[in-house]
Design an enzyme around this catalytic site. Structure first.
Site, PDB file in Angstrom:
ATOM      1  N   HIS A  81      -1.508  -5.731   1.635  1.00 32.74           N
ATOM      2  CA  HIS A  81      -2.575  -6.501   1.587  1.00 32.74           C
ATOM      3  C   HIS A  81      -2.465  -7.770   0.659  1.00 32.74           C
ATOM      4  O   HIS A  81      -1.394  -7.597  -0.314  1.00 32.74           O
ATOM      5  CB  HIS A  81      -3.703  -5.654   0.763  1.00 32.74           C
ATOM      6  CG  HIS A  81      -4.729  -5.190   1.734  1.00 32.74           C
ATOM      7  ND1 HIS A  81      -4.960  -3.466   1.816  1.00 32.74           N
ATOM      8  CD2 HIS A  81      -5.659  -5.370   2.853  1.00 32.74           C
ATOM      9  CE1 HIS A  81      -5.677  -3.383   2.684  1.00 32.74           C
ATOM     10  NE2 HIS A  81      -6.256  -4.551   3.471  1.00 32.74           N
ATOM     11  N   GLU A  95       0.905  -1.227  -0.017  1.00 30.19           N
ATOM     12  CA  GLU A  95       0.091   0.066   0.026  1.00 30.19           C
ATOM     13  C   GLU A  95       1.127   1.485   0.048  1.00 30.19           C
ATOM     14  O   GLU A  95       2.034   1.297   0.640  1.00 30.19           O
ATOM     15  CB  GLU A  95      -0.909  -0.072   1.336  1.00 30.19           C
ATOM     16  CG  GLU A  95      -1.911  -1.186   1.290  1.00 30.19           C
ATOM     17  CD  GLU A  95      -2.853  -0.828   0.375  1.00 30.19           C
ATOM     18  OE1 GLU A  95      -3.086  -0.024  -0.170  1.00 30.19           O
ATOM     19  OE2 GLU A  95      -3.763  -2.018  -0.098  1.00 30.19           O
ATOM     20  N   ARG A 147     -17.362  -0.677   6.583  1.00 29.20           N
ATOM     21  CA  ARG A 147     -18.698  -1.317   5.866  1.00 29.20           C
ATOM     22  C   ARG A 147     -19.030  -2.423   6.560  1.00 29.20           C
ATOM     23  O   ARG A 147     -20.331  -2.852   6.474  1.00 29.20           O
ATOM     24  CB  ARG A 147     -18.078  -1.600   4.481  1.00 29.20           C
ATOM     25  CG  ARG A 147     -19.359  -1.923   3.543  1.00 29.20           C
ATOM     26  CD  ARG A 147     -18.739  -2.251   2.014  1.00 29.20           C
ATOM     27  NE  ARG A 147     -17.686  -2.967   1.911  1.00 29.20           N
ATOM     28  CZ  ARG A 147     -17.882  -4.433   1.847  1.00 29.20           C
ATOM     29  NH1 ARG A 147     -18.987  -4.915   2.366  1.00 29.20           N
ATOM     30  NH2 ARG A 147     -16.991  -5.245   1.982  1.00 29.20           N
ATOM     31  N   CYS A 201      -7.752  -2.404   8.402  1.00 24.91           N
ATOM     32  CA  CYS A 201      -6.242  -2.432   8.048  1.00 24.91           C
ATOM     33  C   CYS A 201      -5.933  -0.772   7.623  1.00 24.91           C
ATOM     34  O   CYS A 201      -4.580  -0.680   7.982  1.00 24.91           O
ATOM     35  CB  CYS A 201      -6.345  -3.173   6.567  1.00 24.91           C
ATOM     36  SG  CYS A 201      -6.161  -4.933   6.734  1.00 24.91           S
TER      37      CYS A 201
HETATM   38  N1  PCA Z   1      -8.358  -7.195   6.199  1.00 21.95           N
HETATM   39  C1  PCA Z   1      -9.199  -6.191   6.781  1.00 21.95           C
HETATM   40  C2  PCA Z   1      -9.163  -6.034   8.120  1.00 21.95           C
HETATM   41  C3  PCA Z   1      -8.404  -7.301   8.666  1.00 21.95           C
HETATM   42  C4  PCA Z   1      -7.629  -7.783   7.342  1.00 21.95           C
HETATM   43  O1  PCA Z   1      -7.047  -8.803   7.382  1.00 21.95           O
HETATM   44  C5  PCA Z   1      -8.878  -4.912   5.822  1.00 21.95           C
HETATM   45  O2  PCA Z   1      -8.592  -4.702   4.823  1.00 21.95           O
HETATM   46  O3  PCA Z   1      -9.346  -3.854   6.550  1.00 21.95           O
END
Ligand code: PCA
Length: 212
Positions: free
Chosen positions: A165, A80, A90, A143
């Protein structure tokens, strides 16, 4: 010898597993060139996630931190670029919190950029044959919340931090048309990313933008 803390989120949204936690568990104690990996597990809750990582930073005293979470729908590992100062959930987190348009840090800056070499990480994974693209949004759920909060905590330190991610596992996507990636490839991708962080004090020039 550099120490790199890699953190993984627990399952959320009623799921039984989170590939972030599964992959990070495989990386505990793994040796890198001039480095070693330590890990920590992070709850998917608005009021505990940041503190869990801060505790791990205080305990391990790492040189670098990579926080990792699941992003259903993504086909690649995605470092990111930026965290934004907004919670707009959401779905509820694991303690039932569902804020709408609340700041993460009152009067904090609108955003923080990753302080990891995201382009070098992306290129290293691509060269290892692992799908990887820079992402320009970490969403507005836990996240992004963790990314922003850890960046805020580390803002006046020499500790670099960024968020990655990762896709769903094949077993999570089996009944859908969503993309997925094997646990072995995700874990290898995070290891390659960690090595790229250690190897690249400065980021490289590589196209990572998108056209809307
Ligand atoms: N993904 C979520 C929260 C925890 C995770 O592993 C997110 O992208 O916010």
């Amino acid at each position: 010898m550099k120490k790199i803390l890699i953190t993984g989120f627990e399952p959320f949204g009623g799921a039984a597993i989170n590939p972030a936690l599964e992959a990070v568990k495989l990386l505990e104690g793994v040796a890198l060139n001039n480095g070693e990996i330590v890990i920590c597990q992070v709850p998917v809750t608005r009021f505990k996630a940041i503190d869990a990582v801060i505790e791990a930073i205080k305990y391990h005293q790492p040189d670098y931190v990579i926080t990792v979470g699941q992003a259903g729908g993504r086909a690649a590992i995605t470092p990111e670029r930026v965290a934004i100062n907004i919670d707009d959930f959401r779905i509820a987190d694991n303690e039932g919190n569902q804020p709408i348009d609340q700041p993460i840090v009152v009067d904090g800056p609108d955003g923080y950029f990753s302080t990891l070499p995201i382009k070098a990480m992306t290129q290293a994974l691509q060269q290892a044959g692992i799908p990887c693209q820079v992402s320009n949004t970490a969403g507005t759920f836990v996240c992004n919340h963790l990314f922003y909060g850890v960046q805020h905590y580390l803002r006046d330190t020499r500790i670099a931090h960024g968020f990655i991610h990762i896709p769903l596992l094949p077993e999570q996507a089996a009944l859908t048309e969503q993309p997925s990636m094997s646990l072995a490839m995700i874990a290898e991708g995070l290891k390659v990313a960690a090595q790229a962080v250690i190897d690249n004090e400065q980021d490289i020039q590589l196209t990572g933008g998108t056209i809307c």
